[in-house]
Design a protein around this motif. Structure first.
Motif, PDB file in Angstrom:
ATOM      1  N   LYS A 213       0.646  -1.409  -0.029  1.00  0.00           N
ATOM      2  CA  LYS A 213      -0.067  -0.018  -0.083  1.00  0.00           C
ATOM      3  C   LYS A 213       0.938   0.918   0.000  1.00  0.00           C
ATOM      4  O   LYS A 213       0.510   2.425  -0.832  1.00  0.00           O
ATOM      5  CB  LYS A 213      -1.241  -0.159   1.101  1.00  0.00           C
ATOM      6  N   GLN A 214       2.123   0.840   1.521  1.00  0.00           N
ATOM      7  CA  GLN A 214       3.107   2.211   0.468  1.00  0.00           C
ATOM      8  C   GLN A 214       4.187   1.548   0.111  1.00  0.00           C
ATOM      9  O   GLN A 214       5.369   1.149   1.346  1.00  0.00           O
ATOM     10  CB  GLN A 214       2.656   3.054   2.284  1.00  0.00           C
ATOM     11  N   PRO A 215       4.138   1.072  -1.606  1.00  0.00           N
ATOM     12  CA  PRO A 215       6.307   0.961  -1.552  1.00  0.00           C
ATOM     13  C   PRO A 215       6.786   1.438  -1.467  1.00  0.00           C
ATOM     14  O   PRO A 215       7.817   1.011  -1.798  1.00  0.00           O
ATOM     15  CB  PRO A 215       5.346   0.340  -3.190  1.00  0.00           C
ATOM     16  N   LEU A 216       7.086   2.690  -1.669  1.00  0.00           N
ATOM     17  CA  LEU A 216       8.042   3.526  -1.307  1.00  0.00           C
ATOM     18  C   LEU A 216       8.838   3.362  -0.294  1.00  0.00           C
ATOM     19  O   LEU A 216       9.011   2.990   0.744  1.00  0.00           O
ATOM     20  CB  LEU A 216       7.937   5.092  -1.265  1.00  0.00           C
ATOM     21  N   VAL A 249       1.820  13.213   1.236  1.00  0.00           N
ATOM     22  CA  VAL A 249       2.949  12.667   1.598  1.00  0.00           C
ATOM     23  C   VAL A 249       3.173  11.543   1.790  1.00  0.00           C
ATOM     24  O   VAL A 249       2.892  11.380   2.657  1.00  0.00           O
ATOM     25  CB  VAL A 249       4.038  13.593   2.347  1.00  0.00           C
ATOM     26  N   ASP A 250       2.903  10.042   0.255  1.00  0.00           N
ATOM     27  CA  ASP A 250       2.495   9.227   1.145  1.00  0.00           C
ATOM     28  C   ASP A 250       2.935   7.578   1.158  1.00  0.00           C
ATOM     29  O   ASP A 250       2.781   6.193   0.787  1.00  0.00           O
ATOM     30  CB  ASP A 250       1.101   9.074   1.048  1.00  0.00           C
ATOM     31  N   GLY A 251       3.697   7.904   0.369  1.00  0.00           N
ATOM     32  CA  GLY A 251       4.807   6.467   0.342  1.00  0.00           C
ATOM     33  C   GLY A 251       3.374   6.032  -0.985  1.00  0.00           C
ATOM     34  O   GLY A 251       4.338   4.294  -0.977  1.00  0.00           O
ATOM     35  N   GLY A 252       3.336   6.294  -2.043  1.00  0.00           N
ATOM     36  CA  GLY A 252       2.837   5.313  -2.843  1.00  0.00           C
ATOM     37  C   GLY A 252       1.093   5.471  -2.072  1.00  0.00           C
ATOM     38  O   GLY A 252       0.503   4.367  -2.962  1.00  0.00           O
ATOM     39  N   THR A 254      -1.999   6.331  -2.638  1.00  0.00           N
ATOM     40  CA  THR A 254      -3.161   6.901  -2.881  1.00  0.00           C
ATOM     41  C   THR A 254      -3.193   5.904  -4.564  1.00  0.00           C
ATOM     42  O   THR A 254      -3.441   6.452  -5.510  1.00  0.00           O
ATOM     43  CB  THR A 254      -2.892   8.563  -3.743  1.00  0.00           C
ATOM     44  N   LEU A 255      -1.835   5.584  -4.885  1.00  0.00           N
ATOM     45  CA  LEU A 255      -1.301   5.020  -6.424  1.00  0.00           C
ATOM     46  C   LEU A 255      -1.415   2.906  -6.424  1.00  0.00           C
ATOM     47  O   LEU A 255      -1.737   2.936  -7.480  1.00  0.00           O
ATOM     48  CB  LEU A 255      -0.207   5.427  -6.755  1.00  0.00           C
ATOM     49  N   SER A 256      -1.642   3.012  -5.061  1.00  0.00           N
ATOM     50  CA  SER A 256      -1.377   1.156  -5.102  1.00  0.00           C
ATOM     51  C   SER A 256      -2.445   1.330  -4.042  1.00  0.00           C
ATOM     52  O   SER A 256      -3.393   0.983  -3.363  1.00  0.00           O
ATOM     53  CB  SER A 256      -0.270   1.235  -3.893  1.00  0.00           C
ATOM     54  N   GLU A 257      -2.959   0.067  -4.852  1.00  0.00           N
ATOM     55  CA  GLU A 257      -4.477  -1.018  -4.293  1.00  0.00           C
ATOM     56  C   GLU A 257      -4.290  -1.236  -2.778  1.00  0.00           C
ATOM     57  O   GLU A 257      -5.187  -1.485  -1.735  1.00  0.00           O
ATOM     58  CB  GLU A 257      -4.975  -1.774  -4.988  1.00  0.00           C
ATOM     59  N   GLY A 258      -3.214  -1.837  -2.490  1.00  0.00           N
ATOM     60  CA  GLY A 258      -2.906  -2.828  -1.601  1.00  0.00           C
ATOM     61  C   GLY A 258      -3.255  -4.070  -1.498  1.00  0.00           C
ATOM     62  O   GLY A 258      -3.884  -4.571  -2.127  1.00  0.00           O
TER      63      GLY A 258
END
Length: 260
Positions: A213-216, A249-252, A254-258
């Motif tokens: 979910k926060q892949p960065l 500022v979310d580590g990704g 909002t871009l990931s379904e998780g």
């Protein structure tokens, strides 16, 4: 990035992301006054920030708190440049949760902690700028849960509503006061290691979920210092052409379904 001859108030600045931002601002040359709600956190922040920073203990939901902080900062440092409103919190212990289970106390307390407190600090800061006849900046703390829900592990619907309202409120006042050169923006973090996030940060299933979910940076919760670059950018006087913006500022997140 030089913050010499600037002064900022951090509402909710004695712990977590507020304290990290206060440290970063002070290191860059800014004067800071941090506000916290209890003597213990104020004392700890004072030890961390050291000489030259100001501290005020008060409840952000009390209208007198921000007014007192403004008076102290202005009398000590001179003209105030801006406000970073971080204060807020979970209403879970009062009954926030999924809609079918939310208590009225949980709803009201969550709104008071997150939305009313922000309105009061923003109102006092805007009134100060108008009375001084000068420009200024306000940065409000939102959350990705205000626009990017995660239904399995993060189901505090009053909290999501409050954080969504922060965006609408901030954009509305940004538009209204733009001709006064008063800028208002929002930072929306995902899951960070803060006192409020203790429940999630100690849950192995949630930490596993964050891997995707926060892949960065290896898929981890955010550290308080991870917001500093964004905070400094929004608060710096050179950002005078930026207002009404929301930055995740979310580590990704909002871009990931998780993945579960």
């Amino acid at each position: 990035m030089n913050f010499k001859d600037t002064t900022y108030i951090i509402m909710g600045g004695t712990t977590g992301m507020g304290l990290a931002s206060a440290i970063a601002l002070k290191e860059k040359g800014a004067n800071v006054l941090v506000v916290g709600r209890n003597l213990e956190s104020c004392a700890s922040a004072q030890e961390t920030l050291g000489a030259g920073a100001l501290f005020f203990c008060g409840d952000a939901t009390n209208a007198k708190t921000m007014k007192a902080a403004i008076s102290i900062a202005h009398d000590t440092f001179g003209t105030i440049s801006g406000l970073f409103h971080v204060a807020g919190g979970s209403g879970r212990k009062w009954g926030d949760g999924p809609l079918d289970k939310i208590t009225l106390e949980g709803w009201n307390k969550t709104m008071e902690l997150n939305l009313t407190s922000m309105m009061l600090s923003n109102q006092a800061m805007v009134n100060y700028f108008l009375e001084q006849g000068r420009n200024g900046v306000i940065l409000n703390m939102g959350s990705v849960l205000g626009f990017s829900p995660s239904p399995k592990y993060f189901t505090t619907h009053a909290y999501a509503a409050a954080k969504s309202a922060i965006i609408g409120f901030s954009k509305s006042i940004a538009a209204y006061y733009a001709n006064k050169n008063i800028r208002v923006n929002v930072i929306a973090p995902s899951l960070f290691i803060t006192p409020m996030a203790k429940r999630a940060a100690e849950d192995d299933a949630i930490l596993h979920f964050l891997k995707t979910k926060q892949p960065l940076d290896g898929g981890r919760p955010g550290a308080s210092e991870d917001i500093n670059s964004a905070v400094l950018m929004f608060l710096h006087p050179d950002s005078k052409f930026i207002t009404g913006q929301v930055l995740a500022v979310d580590g990704g997140w909002t871009l990931s379904e998780g993945q579960y």
